[in-house]
Design an enzyme around this catalytic site. Sequence first.
Site, PDB file in Angstrom:
ATOM      1  N   HIS A   1       0.842  -1.196   0.000  1.00 22.96           N
ATOM      2  CA  HIS A   1       0.000   0.000   0.000  1.00 22.96           C
ATOM      3  C   HIS A   1       0.880   1.250   0.000  1.00 22.96           C
ATOM      4  O   HIS A   1       1.961   1.270   0.581  1.00 22.96           O
ATOM      5  CB  HIS A   1      -0.927   0.000   1.221  1.00 22.96           C
ATOM      6  CG  HIS A   1      -1.984   1.046   1.152  1.00 22.96           C
ATOM      7  ND1 HIS A   1      -1.747   2.361   1.495  1.00 22.96           N
ATOM      8  CD2 HIS A   1      -3.289   0.990   0.778  1.00 22.96           C
ATOM      9  CE1 HIS A   1      -2.860   3.059   1.331  1.00 22.96           C
ATOM     10  NE2 HIS A   1      -3.802   2.260   0.901  1.00 22.96           N
TER      11      HIS A   1
ATOM     12  N   GLU B   1      -4.486   1.685  -7.054  1.00 23.85           N
ATOM     13  CA  GLU B   1      -4.890   2.759  -6.155  1.00 23.85           C
ATOM     14  C   GLU B   1      -3.998   3.972  -6.402  1.00 23.85           C
ATOM     15  O   GLU B   1      -2.943   4.123  -5.779  1.00 23.85           O
ATOM     16  CB  GLU B   1      -4.771   2.317  -4.696  1.00 23.85           C
ATOM     17  CG  GLU B   1      -5.682   1.166  -4.336  1.00 23.85           C
ATOM     18  CD  GLU B   1      -5.734   0.944  -2.828  1.00 23.85           C
ATOM     19  OE1 GLU B   1      -6.852   0.874  -2.294  1.00 23.85           O
ATOM     20  OE2 GLU B   1      -4.669   0.867  -2.195  1.00 23.85           O
TER      21      GLU B   1
END
Length: 286
Positions: A99, A171
């Site tokens: 992430h 993302e």
Amino acid sequence: MAENADKVWLGTSWKMTKTIGEALAYVETLADRQLPDAVQTFLVPAHTALAAVRGRMPANSPVLLGAQNAHWAAEGAGTGEVSMRMVADAGARLVEIGHSERREHHNETDESVSLKVRAALDAALVPLVCVGEPLAIREAGGDREFVRAQVSAALSRLSPAEVCRVVLAYEPIWAIGERGRPATPEEVAPVIEEIREEVARASGGRGCRAVLYGGSVNLDNAAALLERTGADGLFVGRTAWDVHRFLKLVDIAADHSARRLRGGREERVDRPHAPNTPSGSVAKGL
């Protein structure tokens, strides 16, 4: 099987939110709802709540549980770390890797991401690998090349057959977080296509388990992101931290699955079957 490639994926990472009690209240509400077979739901609690959530969910629950991070080493002097084996023991079946917050604040690199992907598969976990470009790269027109390089690095320690077991989540950094700007489907779709091309190269044309989109997903834009980006599902942040909003997102995903199925049936009626192709089959390009 829970990870059926034909399902629409819908999940959320709770990040650094929810005590054990708050996590249990969420899953108790979720357990009261019969979830649609067409949607592969998943939850990624904090490490502290993972075992408790696993214990409270029904044994036959279709919801996949994930861990937000794990180290690539099996064990050792890693103060503050947990291994893939440990999160699997606590109830995880998938593990989030790479992430952007961990890349920025915890020195996660393409190299460490590749090591974690390898370790996750060795522990029989599904790697959920996050990729995405910063705003400066997007504005310079380098988003597709940047993300493709991240995907290539993440898959670099895998055989072509092993790539099939990976989930990727696009993302874009500029679209996530409280200050993120929601991306339009037109901004997302070309990068999803780029990811699929790199996955096809790395897998020898086999594809991967799923390619998801995440970044300021909400109840207003979820349907459009599913319909117009080519993604296999959504990885949702703040909107899904409320269980009732999460269930509304599940309904949106189920509606998308139903429309996709109807579209496939109409295509089989309207178009002649290719030679040697069973009339009941529907191909899904990954």
